[in-house]
Design a protein around this motif. Sequence first.
Motif, mmCIF file in Angstrom:
data_model
loop_
_atom_site.group_PDB
_atom_site.id
_atom_site.type_symbol
_atom_site.label_atom_id
_atom_site.label_comp_id
_atom_site.label_asym_id
_atom_site.label_seq_id
_atom_site.Cartn_x
_atom_site.Cartn_y
_atom_site.Cartn_z
ATOM 1 N N ALA A 210 50.058 35.602 26.708
ATOM 2 C CA ALA A 210 49.418 36.929 26.666
ATOM 3 C C ALA A 210 50.073 38.035 27.117
ATOM 4 O O ALA A 210 50.303 39.195 26.464
ATOM 5 C CB ALA A 210 48.080 36.863 27.063
ATOM 6 N N ALA A 211 50.663 38.048 28.395
ATOM 7 C CA ALA A 211 51.608 38.484 28.919
ATOM 8 C C ALA A 211 52.820 39.004 28.050
ATOM 9 O O ALA A 211 53.400 40.105 27.930
ATOM 10 C CB ALA A 211 51.984 38.203 30.450
ATOM 11 N N ALA A 212 53.461 38.202 27.679
ATOM 12 C CA ALA A 212 54.680 38.279 26.446
ATOM 13 C C ALA A 212 54.282 39.225 25.436
ATOM 14 O O ALA A 212 55.290 39.838 24.864
ATOM 15 C CB ALA A 212 55.005 36.794 26.109
ATOM 16 N N ASN A 213 52.902 39.248 24.736
ATOM 17 C CA ASN A 213 52.562 39.957 23.847
ATOM 18 C C ASN A 213 52.125 41.350 24.244
ATOM 19 O O ASN A 213 51.425 42.048 23.374
ATOM 20 C CB ASN A 213 51.718 39.239 23.360
ATOM 21 C CG ASN A 213 52.354 38.145 22.181
ATOM 22 O OD1 ASN A 213 52.755 38.657 21.011
ATOM 23 N ND2 ASN A 213 52.354 36.994 22.364
ATOM 24 N N GLY A 214 52.209 41.525 25.444
ATOM 25 C CA GLY A 214 52.020 43.088 25.837
ATOM 26 C C GLY A 214 50.390 43.403 26.343
ATOM 27 O O GLY A 214 50.256 44.457 26.333
ATOM 28 N N VAL A 215 49.699 42.201 26.537
ATOM 29 C CA VAL A 215 48.367 42.557 27.029
ATOM 30 C C VAL A 215 48.394 43.149 28.455
ATOM 31 O O VAL A 215 49.125 42.963 29.300
ATOM 32 C CB VAL A 215 47.304 41.131 27.106
ATOM 33 C CG1 VAL A 215 47.344 40.574 25.970
ATOM 34 C CG2 VAL A 215 48.132 40.308 28.305
ATOM 35 N N VAL A 216 47.330 44.111 28.744
ATOM 36 C CA VAL A 216 47.299 44.972 29.987
ATOM 37 C C VAL A 216 46.394 44.693 30.911
ATOM 38 O O VAL A 216 46.167 44.794 32.158
ATOM 39 C CB VAL A 216 47.021 46.482 29.510
ATOM 40 C CG1 VAL A 216 48.281 46.950 28.536
ATOM 41 C CG2 VAL A 216 45.767 46.438 28.904
ATOM 42 N N LEU A 244 52.274 37.950 37.902
ATOM 43 C CA LEU A 244 52.632 38.672 36.758
ATOM 44 C C LEU A 244 51.760 40.135 36.866
ATOM 45 O O LEU A 244 52.190 41.152 36.123
ATOM 46 C CB LEU A 244 51.816 38.200 35.476
ATOM 47 C CG LEU A 244 52.529 36.774 34.816
ATOM 48 C CD1 LEU A 244 51.305 36.146 33.956
ATOM 49 C CD2 LEU A 244 53.821 37.153 34.402
ATOM 50 N N LYS A 245 51.096 40.372 37.849
ATOM 51 C CA LYS A 245 50.676 41.615 38.116
ATOM 52 C C LYS A 245 49.766 42.366 37.112
ATOM 53 O O LYS A 245 49.756 43.449 36.801
ATOM 54 C CB LYS A 245 51.709 42.561 38.638
ATOM 55 C CG LYS A 245 52.429 42.524 39.799
ATOM 56 C CD LYS A 245 53.791 43.040 40.078
ATOM 57 C CE LYS A 245 54.533 42.752 41.279
ATOM 58 N NZ LYS A 245 55.630 43.808 41.567
ATOM 59 N N ILE A 246 49.174 41.103 36.586
ATOM 60 C CA ILE A 246 48.160 41.692 35.445
ATOM 61 C C ILE A 246 46.541 41.876 36.273
ATOM 62 O O ILE A 246 46.210 40.587 36.768
ATOM 63 C CB ILE A 246 47.907 40.463 34.344
ATOM 64 C CG1 ILE A 246 49.489 40.427 33.787
ATOM 65 C CG2 ILE A 246 46.915 40.990 33.237
ATOM 66 C CD1 ILE A 246 49.475 39.575 32.489
ATOM 67 N N PRO A 247 45.993 42.878 35.804
ATOM 68 C CA PRO A 247 44.432 43.028 36.533
ATOM 69 C C PRO A 247 43.467 42.135 35.812
ATOM 70 O O PRO A 247 43.690 41.629 34.614
ATOM 71 C CB PRO A 247 44.311 44.414 36.262
ATOM 72 C CG PRO A 247 45.304 45.056 35.935
ATOM 73 C CD PRO A 247 46.443 44.019 35.385
ATOM 74 N N LEU A 248 42.534 41.558 36.694
ATOM 75 C CA LEU A 248 41.361 41.055 36.078
ATOM 76 C C LEU A 248 40.178 41.881 36.077
ATOM 77 O O LEU A 248 39.787 42.387 37.008
ATOM 78 C CB LEU A 248 41.134 39.715 36.973
ATOM 79 C CG LEU A 248 39.845 39.059 36.773
ATOM 80 C CD1 LEU A 248 40.035 38.233 35.326
ATOM 81 C CD2 LEU A 248 39.370 37.956 37.848
ATOM 82 N N ILE A 249 39.573 42.263 34.921
ATOM 83 C CA ILE A 249 38.430 42.735 34.672
ATOM 84 C C ILE A 249 37.185 41.924 34.662
ATOM 85 O O ILE A 249 37.041 41.077 33.703
ATOM 86 C CB ILE A 249 38.504 43.788 33.441
ATOM 87 C CG1 ILE A 249 39.607 44.636 33.533
ATOM 88 C CG2 ILE A 249 37.147 44.634 33.479
ATOM 89 C CD1 ILE A 249 39.782 45.333 32.172
ATOM 90 N N SER A 250 36.442 41.602 35.421
ATOM 91 C CA SER A 250 35.285 40.702 35.670
ATOM 92 C C SER A 250 34.054 41.397 35.771
ATOM 93 O O SER A 250 33.914 42.166 36.728
ATOM 94 C CB SER A 250 35.607 39.771 36.987
ATOM 95 O OG SER A 250 34.731 38.684 36.763
ATOM 96 N N HIS A 251 33.006 41.242 34.809
ATOM 97 C CA HIS A 251 31.755 41.478 35.264
ATOM 98 C C HIS A 251 31.153 40.920 36.356
ATOM 99 O O HIS A 251 31.481 40.009 36.757
ATOM 100 C CB HIS A 251 31.020 41.058 33.781
ATOM 101 C CG HIS A 251 29.353 41.493 34.045
ATOM 102 N ND1 HIS A 251 28.806 42.361 33.347
ATOM 103 C CD2 HIS A 251 28.331 40.676 34.889
ATOM 104 C CE1 HIS A 251 27.531 42.408 33.416
ATOM 105 N NE2 HIS A 251 27.305 41.655 34.455
ATOM 106 N N ALA A 252 30.236 41.759 37.130
ATOM 107 C CA ALA A 252 29.522 41.368 38.297
ATOM 108 C C ALA A 252 28.132 41.943 38.167
ATOM 109 O O ALA A 252 27.917 43.169 37.558
ATOM 110 C CB ALA A 252 30.368 41.747 39.442
#
Length: 429
Positions: A210-216, A244-252
């Motif tokens: 996913a990172a290689a395909n540019g997901v943010v 990879l320094k990719i953020p995690l958006i998680s419902h809470a």
Amino acid sequence: MNRRDFLAGLCLCCLSGAADALPFRRDEGAGWMNPCKSGLPDQLRKHPLVEAAWSGLNPRLVWDVHTHLLGDGASGSGCWISPKMQSIFYPQQFLQRQFFENGGCVDGNRGDHGNRGNRSGQGNVEGGLDEAYLGRLAHLIDEFPIGAGAMLFAFDHTYTEAGRKDLPRAAFHVPNAHAISIAKRFPGRFRAVASIHPYRLDAVAELKLAAANGVVAIKWLPSAMGIDPASPRCDAFYEALAALKIPLISHAGQERAVKGAHQQHFGNPLKLRRALDHGVRVVVAHCASMGEDRDLDRGRNGKYVESFELFARLMADSRYEKNLNADISAMPQMNRARYLVKIIERPEWHGRLLNGSDYPLPGVIPLFSVDLFVEKGWLAKGDATVLKQIREYNPLLFDFVLKRSVRVGGKKLSDRIFETAEFFKPIEV
């Protein structure tokens, strides 16, 4: 009575009787269902309220960080909807889906959506729900200034603790490849957010792909997907996210819109400490602004307190100042509005907050009450009239202008909350 009015009444009667029902209200002059009008009139596009909403912002930095994709796989996308959401024998899930599809203006005959179907707002659509939903969404975002855009969420399956796909408990599925392909089709308007269940045996490999395909970013809905964010099973995934320094958006907080695995305790904000302690940049969706969770700091049987209170505790922890953030998606909803006020009254948090809409929910008309904001003194009555008109044409713009217009004791949401693009940058691998 037409089909839409009948369906609206049936939906509301059913949902109002459910234990975890979403609150609803019909504003004066508004209907129960999204009228799905197309083509925002110039008098609204150029209205002083709309122009004031954009004042002080660089549109190229204004990206909605919380936008959902829906699909049925008719286009070959791989999208999937649980049979429970398509069966009247599961009335709450069935009727919720009806409302969500109306919010995205794809209810009715999916093969012919009239002025709701494609990007121009006219003509038939091939590809079923996949392309009809995307067509409407692309049309809405095209009514924003050039450079503004939205981050589109994939949604992974539910998995067992052994890492096997658990379809009986899954709600729906939007493949990462679908979100990525849309972002590549519309690079100036959309970016992809992948969704990867950390229990998957190939979770880290899928993350790197996913990172290689540019997901943010990566999106989780723990209660519906069956993810315990505090489980050691997540550690390898957290290490890869941090690297990879990719953020995690998680419902809470409590989740009412999607049932899925229905493990509400997985939405406890305190469970996100494990990700934070691994150095992951975490975005707490909705600021945990609904429901109650156990205070795990007082043990496994700690008393239940507001989820928002636990979120605030994390925000106050100096250890997480650099990697704990939150989005304000869905917070103008009736059941969250009082927490939006609390956010406005905490300007010290504003540099760590990101705007999102939770689309298609802004198109689910009775979940949002403009009249409530007027009654509370948070919005001018004249502004409410304009917002109701905008909502009929463009729920995305409605959500944005509403948030920009709300005032509490002379305070407002800071400009920097809306300029989100710098927080999300594609990672080159």
